[in-house]
Design a protein around this motif. Structure first.
Motif, PDB file in Angstrom:
ATOM      1  N   THR A   1       5.950  15.151  -0.632  1.00  0.00           N
ATOM      2  CA  THR A   1       6.014  13.968   0.240  1.00  0.00           C
ATOM      3  C   THR A   1       7.061  12.944  -0.211  1.00  0.00           C
ATOM      4  N   GLU A   2       7.777  13.285  -1.256  1.00  0.00           N
ATOM      5  CA  GLU A   2       8.729  12.319  -1.819  1.00  0.00           C
ATOM      6  C   GLU A   2       9.731  11.811  -0.762  1.00  0.00           C
ATOM      7  N   GLY A   3      10.342  12.778  -0.074  1.00  0.00           N
ATOM      8  CA  GLY A   3      11.335  12.438   0.955  1.00  0.00           C
ATOM      9  C   GLY A   3      10.739  11.632   2.089  1.00  0.00           C
ATOM     10  N   PRO A   4       9.647  12.122   2.715  1.00  0.00           N
ATOM     11  CA  PRO A   4       9.041  11.371   3.812  1.00  0.00           C
ATOM     12  C   PRO A   4       8.603   9.959   3.402  1.00  0.00           C
ATOM     13  N   PHE A   5       8.052   9.829   2.173  1.00  0.00           N
ATOM     14  CA  PHE A   5       7.640   8.501   1.701  1.00  0.00           C
ATOM     15  C   PHE A   5       8.846   7.567   1.633  1.00  0.00           C
ATOM     16  N   ALA A   6       9.936   8.051   1.052  1.00  0.00           N
ATOM     17  CA  ALA A   6      11.132   7.212   0.892  1.00  0.00           C
ATOM     18  C   ALA A   6      11.648   6.777   2.257  1.00  0.00           C
ATOM     19  N   LYS A   7      11.672   7.735   3.194  1.00  0.00           N
ATOM     20  CA  LYS A   7      12.174   7.439   4.536  1.00  0.00           C
ATOM     21  C   LYS A   7      11.272   6.399   5.235  1.00  0.00           C
ATOM     22  N   LEU A   8       9.955   6.604   5.100  1.00  0.00           N
ATOM     23  CA  LEU A   8       9.000   5.704   5.739  1.00  0.00           C
ATOM     24  C   LEU A   8       9.121   4.288   5.179  1.00  0.00           C
ATOM     25  N   ARG A   9       9.214   4.208   3.853  1.00  0.00           N
ATOM     26  CA  ARG A   9       9.271   2.880   3.241  1.00  0.00           C
ATOM     27  C   ARG A   9      10.551   2.140   3.650  1.00  0.00           C
ATOM     28  N   GLU A  10      11.613   2.894   3.774  1.00  0.00           N
ATOM     29  CA  GLU A  10      12.873   2.276   4.181  1.00  0.00           C
ATOM     30  C   GLU A  10      12.753   1.735   5.614  1.00  0.00           C
TER      31      GLU A  10
ATOM     32  N   LEU B   1      -4.599   8.849   0.071  1.00  0.00           N
ATOM     33  CA  LEU B   1      -5.044   8.810   1.472  1.00  0.00           C
ATOM     34  C   LEU B   1      -5.685   7.474   1.816  1.00  0.00           C
ATOM     35  N   LYS B   2      -6.449   6.929   0.852  1.00  0.00           N
ATOM     36  CA  LYS B   2      -7.087   5.617   1.091  1.00  0.00           C
ATOM     37  C   LYS B   2      -6.022   4.545   1.306  1.00  0.00           C
ATOM     38  N   LEU B   3      -5.000   4.603   0.455  1.00  0.00           N
ATOM     39  CA  LEU B   3      -3.935   3.592   0.562  1.00  0.00           C
ATOM     40  C   LEU B   3      -3.170   3.719   1.876  1.00  0.00           C
ATOM     41  N   LEU B   4      -2.946   4.954   2.282  1.00  0.00           N
ATOM     42  CA  LEU B   4      -2.219   5.164   3.540  1.00  0.00           C
ATOM     43  C   LEU B   4      -3.042   4.662   4.730  1.00  0.00           C
ATOM     44  N   LYS B   5      -4.340   4.918   4.643  1.00  0.00           N
ATOM     45  CA  LYS B   5      -5.215   4.457   5.726  1.00  0.00           C
ATOM     46  C   LYS B   5      -5.215   2.922   5.783  1.00  0.00           C
ATOM     47  N   GLU B   6      -5.263   2.328   4.596  1.00  0.00           N
ATOM     48  CA  GLU B   6      -5.246   0.856   4.536  1.00  0.00           C
ATOM     49  C   GLU B   6      -3.924   0.312   5.090  1.00  0.00           C
ATOM     50  N   ALA B   7      -2.831   1.029   4.812  1.00  0.00           N
ATOM     51  CA  ALA B   7      -1.521   0.603   5.344  1.00  0.00           C
ATOM     52  C   ALA B   7      -1.557   0.609   6.869  1.00  0.00           C
ATOM     53  N   ARG B   8      -2.194   1.648   7.435  1.00  0.00           N
ATOM     54  CA  ARG B   8      -2.294   1.709   8.912  1.00  0.00           C
ATOM     55  C   ARG B   8      -3.146   0.567   9.441  1.00  0.00           C
ATOM     56  N   THR B   9      -4.228   0.259   8.700  1.00  0.00           N
ATOM     57  CA  THR B   9      -5.107  -0.836   9.123  1.00  0.00           C
ATOM     58  C   THR B   9      -4.340  -2.158   9.132  1.00  0.00           C
ATOM     59  N   GLN B  10      -3.574  -2.390   8.085  1.00  0.00           N
ATOM     60  CA  GLN B  10      -2.825  -3.647   7.994  1.00  0.00           C
ATOM     61  C   GLN B  10      -1.764  -3.734   9.095  1.00  0.00           C
TER      62      GLN B  10
ATOM     63  N   ASN C   1       0.830  -1.209   0.000  1.00  0.00           N
ATOM     64  CA  ASN C   1       0.000   0.000   0.000  1.00  0.00           C
ATOM     65  C   ASN C   1       0.863   1.257   0.000  1.00  0.00           C
ATOM     66  N   LEU C   2       1.933   1.213   0.775  1.00  0.00           N
ATOM     67  CA  LEU C   2       2.832   2.372   0.827  1.00  0.00           C
ATOM     68  C   LEU C   2       3.481   2.606  -0.535  1.00  0.00           C
ATOM     69  N   ALA C   3       3.876   1.497  -1.188  1.00  0.00           N
ATOM     70  CA  ALA C   3       4.502   1.632  -2.510  1.00  0.00           C
ATOM     71  C   ALA C   3       3.511   2.240  -3.503  1.00  0.00           C
ATOM     72  N   ALA C   4       2.271   1.723  -3.444  1.00  0.00           N
ATOM     73  CA  ALA C   4       1.252   2.230  -4.378  1.00  0.00           C
ATOM     74  C   ALA C   4       0.949   3.698  -4.085  1.00  0.00           C
ATOM     75  N   ALA C   5       0.902   4.057  -2.803  1.00  0.00           N
ATOM     76  CA  ALA C   5       0.620   5.452  -2.422  1.00  0.00           C
ATOM     77  C   ALA C   5       1.738   6.369  -2.919  1.00  0.00           C
ATOM     78  N   THR C   6       2.969   5.902  -2.803  1.00  0.00           N
ATOM     79  CA  THR C   6       4.110   6.703  -3.266  1.00  0.00           C
ATOM     80  C   THR C   6       3.955   7.024  -4.748  1.00  0.00           C
ATOM     81  N   ALA C   7       3.528   6.005  -5.504  1.00  0.00           N
ATOM     82  CA  ALA C   7       3.450   6.165  -6.962  1.00  0.00           C
ATOM     83  C   ALA C   7       2.401   7.191  -7.384  1.00  0.00           C
ATOM     84  N   ILE C   8       1.333   7.336  -6.595  1.00  0.00           N
ATOM     85  CA  ILE C   8       0.251   8.228  -7.050  1.00  0.00           C
ATOM     86  C   ILE C   8       0.114   9.495  -6.194  1.00  0.00           C
ATOM     87  N   ALA C   9       1.031   9.664  -5.241  1.00  0.00           N
ATOM     88  CA  ALA C   9       0.888  10.773  -4.282  1.00  0.00           C
ATOM     89  C   ALA C   9       0.722  12.140  -4.945  1.00  0.00           C
ATOM     90  N   GLU C  10       1.419  12.353  -6.034  1.00  0.00           N
ATOM     91  CA  GLU C  10       1.377  13.682  -6.674  1.00  0.00           C
ATOM     92  C   GLU C  10       0.083  13.886  -7.460  1.00  0.00           C
TER      93      GLU C  10
END
Lengths: 290, 324
Positions: free
Chosen positions: A251-260, A206-215, A190-199
């Protein structure tokens, strides 16, 4: 069909699981040791030779086994267990509904509390959602001695005792298990997919991020490293990104940091080695099938 | 985690084979031929006992097979055929299969108006992972409790698997309450041209098959065998008879410690009855009547414990689905 998942019928999910299963399989396969496998094969050959009354063949097989083991000991002087076979299994039985998970958790706790272990076992089994790697290992500490002892017994004309020693050695192979929690695999996806469409697509991000939190929460509720403080940190980090997405910040930087960070958490949780069943004596299985 | 790790490392026992429930999912990549590894480890039993266990397994299998319902099995088969036909784009074939499924189910509903679950598949397995040493059992029990309290369910699962010693009958059942509606709904959706929805409904219906389990505790089988052997030896070999009676009590205690009908008051009654028998054997009294009574009571206790139906491990349901 190699794996079965009950709760995630959508094909995208199936692909992610299959991809991770493949990865687990490749990793496990690369850790297998051919000399250890050969040593086990030679042990079996020695047993067969003893059963056929061919003591010389048995001794030769044991010499070959000992040779392989000497190589192993020289190569891994500090290693206690050498992997010689693996099984990778997808087990996804946990409900996706948090209320249902909570109900099973509570019922399992009560069952264990009143010492009703058969019920507790069945309930806890239904909280499994993982890709499980089971590795059978040769214990370097005890196995070589057993081979030498068997050879000594054969030389002394005690074939039955030698055979028993070898069978006992085979029964001391040690199984270790690792679990890759499926909810964490989905959260990462979900995080990867969110990164791809964030812009481009704020709502779906937001849906994907919420789902990531749920998982993430589901993984914790199912007991995967449930005491780990990083759950909280990751949840907070995802919430921060949600806020940034809403505020249309970069959000590019924060996404990369979070995924790592998330990947490293996932790898850490998945690398935990658990001992497997103490004595798996499934003696027979009868299927009375439709 | 390290605590469990150390504990099991210390045991130095084996572990090769395949966990019953995991059998359904296993994707072997490079497996040692575990069938060739005979795990003669913790629970060595003599041949007589093995025969008794095998007899009990056969009995469980025969009972399970007897309960299977051909109409229900056929209804499941027709559902699978309907899904296959939908996937091949053959709607008419799918509708015909669903009509046959519905017909079978209507017969079932008429035949068993009160019954909620109809058995369609059964598996019987001997699962004997538990140590014989009561101290070791106690340690595992404590570790299970700690793991559950700490919500470390994966560790608790592994530990609990080490407290199994049973002949397990897992039965997959068709739920009569929900299944008929699903096949009818799928037929309606197919008639309306909603192919994917119909397939979804049928797949969901297959996933609602309910697994139930029954367990015949092996320590009770062993205790029963010990009692039977003790009867035959009571007159000729008092020492051996007493050892068998003592072991019967140990097995009874083991069954209780492993959690099989743990709270049942009859455990204490049997313990006392066997102790009395031990005294009678020692005193060279006539024990035939007392033995016969005890055996009868014990059989009825064993049957009662073994008949308890528990909700099962849903991996069996997954198997039913994976056959699609």
């Amino acid at each position: 069909m190699n794996s079965t998942t009950l709760n995630r019928p959508n094909s995208q999910s199936q692909q992610e699981i299959e991809q991770e299963r493949q990865k687990a399989t490749n990793e496990a396969q690369s850790s297998l040791d051919q000399d250890a496998i050969a040593a086990i094969d030679e042990t079996r050959k020695a047993i067969t030779a003893i059963e056929q009354g061919k003591t010389q063949d048995a001794l030769q097989a044991l010499e070959r086994a000992t040779g392989k083991l000497d190589i192993l000991l020289a190569r891994y002087p500090d290693l206690a267990l050498v992997p010689l076979s693996i099984q990778v299994t997808v087990i996804d039985l946990a409900p996706l509904d948090f209320d249902a998970v909570a109900e099973i958790r509570a019922a399992a706790k009560v069952a264990v509390d009143v010492d009703d272990f058969p019920t507790g076992r069945a309930l806890l089994h239904n909280l499994t959602s993982e890709i499980r790697t089971s590795a059978v290992n040769l214990p370097l500490e005890t196995y070589p001695d057993a081979m030498k002892e068997a050879a000594r017994l054969l030389h002394q004309g005690q074939p039955d005792e030698a055979r028993t020693e070898l069978k006992l050695a085979l029964s001391t192979l040690v199984v270790r298990e690792q679990s890759r929690p499926i909810p964490l695999i989905f959260a990462l996806a979900n995080l990867a997919a969110a990164t791809a469409i964030a812009e481009q697509d704020q709502d779906n991000t937001l849906k994907l991020l919420k789902e990531a939190r749920t998982q993430l929460k589901l993984a914790k509720e199912l007991g995967y490293a449930s005491g780990d403080p990083e759950y909280k940190e990751l949840e907070r980090a995802i919430k921060d990104i949600e806020r940034q997405v809403r505020a249309k910040e970069r959000t590019e930087g924060p996404f990369a940091k979070l995924r790592e960070k998330f990947s490293s958490f996932f790898n850490r949780v998945s690398r935990v080695n658990r001992p497997s069943h103490e004595s798996q004596q499934t003696q027979s299985q009868q299927t009375a099938n439709a | 985690m390290n605590r469990y790790h150390r504990f099991f490392r210390g045991l130095q026992v084996l572990l090769v084979g395949i966990l019953f429930s995991s059998l359904l999912f296993i994707a072997p990549v490079h497996a040692v031929n575990s069938a060739a590894v005979s795990p003669e480890t913790l629970n060595q039993v003599d041949t007589g006992l093995q025969q008794e266990i095998e007899k009990e397994r056969q009995q469980a299998t025969a009972e399970a097979e007897r309960k299977l319902d051909r109409e229900a099995i056929a209804a499941i088969e027709e559902t699978k055929k309907a899904i296959a036909a939908i996937e091949r784009g053959k709607t008419k074939e799918a509708i015909a299969a669903l009509e046959r499924a519905t017909g079978k189910i209507d017969i079932l509903v008429a035949r068993y108006p009160e019954l909620a679950l109809i058995p369609v598949e059964a598996q019987v397995a001997i699962i004997d992972f538990a140590p014989q040493d009561l101290n070791l059992v106690e340690r595992i029990r404590n570790q299970v409790k700690s793991a559950v309290n700490a919500e470390d369910f994966p560790a608790a699962r592994e530990l609990l698997n080490n407290l199994m010693s049973e002949i397990r009958t897992a039965t997959v059942n068709l739920p009569l309450e929900k299944y008929p509606d699903a096949t009818k709904q799928a037929a309606r959706l197919l008639n309306e041209g909603k192919i994917d929805e119909a397939k979804g409904v049928l797949q969901l219906a297959l996933s609602t098959l309910v697994v139930t389990e029954q367990a015949r505790p092996l320590p009770l089988v062993k205790a029963h065998t010990n009692l039977a052997t003790a009867v035959t030896l009571a007159e000729k070999d008092r020492d051996a008879a007493q050892r068998l009676l003592e072991d019967a009590r140990a097995q009874l205690k083991l069954a209780q410690e492993l959690g099989y009908a743990r709270g049942d008051r009859e455990y204490a009654v049997f313990d006392k009855a066997i102790k009395n028998l031990e005294q009678q054997v020692k005193a060279r009294e006539n024990t035939a009547g007392a033995f016969a009574k005890l055996q009868e009571q014990f059989s009825s206790f064993f049957n009662r414990v073994s008949e308890v139906v528990k909700p099962g491990d849903s991996s069996n349901r997954a198997e039913a689905r994976s056959e699609e």
